[in-house]
Motif scaffolding. Sequence first.
Motif, mmCIF file in Angstrom:
data_model
loop_
_atom_site.group_PDB
_atom_site.id
_atom_site.type_symbol
_atom_site.label_atom_id
_atom_site.label_comp_id
_atom_site.label_asym_id
_atom_site.label_seq_id
_atom_site.Cartn_x
_atom_site.Cartn_y
_atom_site.Cartn_z
ATOM 1 N N ARG A 1 -0.726 3.824 -5.013
ATOM 2 C CA ARG A 1 -1.548 3.469 -6.175
ATOM 3 C C ARG A 1 -0.821 3.726 -7.501
ATOM 4 O O ARG A 1 -1.347 4.375 -8.414
ATOM 5 N N ALA B 1 1.452 -0.088 -3.721
ATOM 6 C CA ALA B 1 0.010 -0.153 -3.465
ATOM 7 C C ALA B 1 -0.459 1.084 -2.715
ATOM 8 O O ALA B 1 -1.498 1.667 -3.043
ATOM 9 N N ARG C 1 -4.758 -7.101 -2.373
ATOM 10 C CA ARG C 1 -4.851 -5.657 -2.120
ATOM 11 C C ARG C 1 -3.852 -4.882 -2.958
ATOM 12 O O ARG C 1 -4.146 -3.787 -3.455
ATOM 13 N N SER D 1 -4.911 -2.172 -5.796
ATOM 14 C CA SER D 1 -4.448 -0.790 -5.649
ATOM 15 C C SER D 1 -3.670 -0.289 -6.851
ATOM 16 O O SER D 1 -3.747 0.889 -7.185
#
Length: 81
Positions: A27, A24, A60, A64
Amino acid sequence: EETLDKILTEDYYFLPFYALLMLAQFRETESYPLVYKLFSADPEDVDAAFDDFITEDLGRVLASVSGGDVSLINKLIEDEN
């Protein structure tokens, strides 16, 4: 599924948590299908393995790594299991 088995049987097996958070952080959109596959496994195993991570961090992580493609996120949401 092997990862889930290891998480469920090994005390203090945190590697998958760190890996997901790092994916994450950077990314890594190539990991999106793999994250989806991991969390679309048997719901009882996923819940037992990841517990609070699901409600506190998974959103999250998915946001991401998705690169803006919400199709797999929607599939997870719509899955009745």
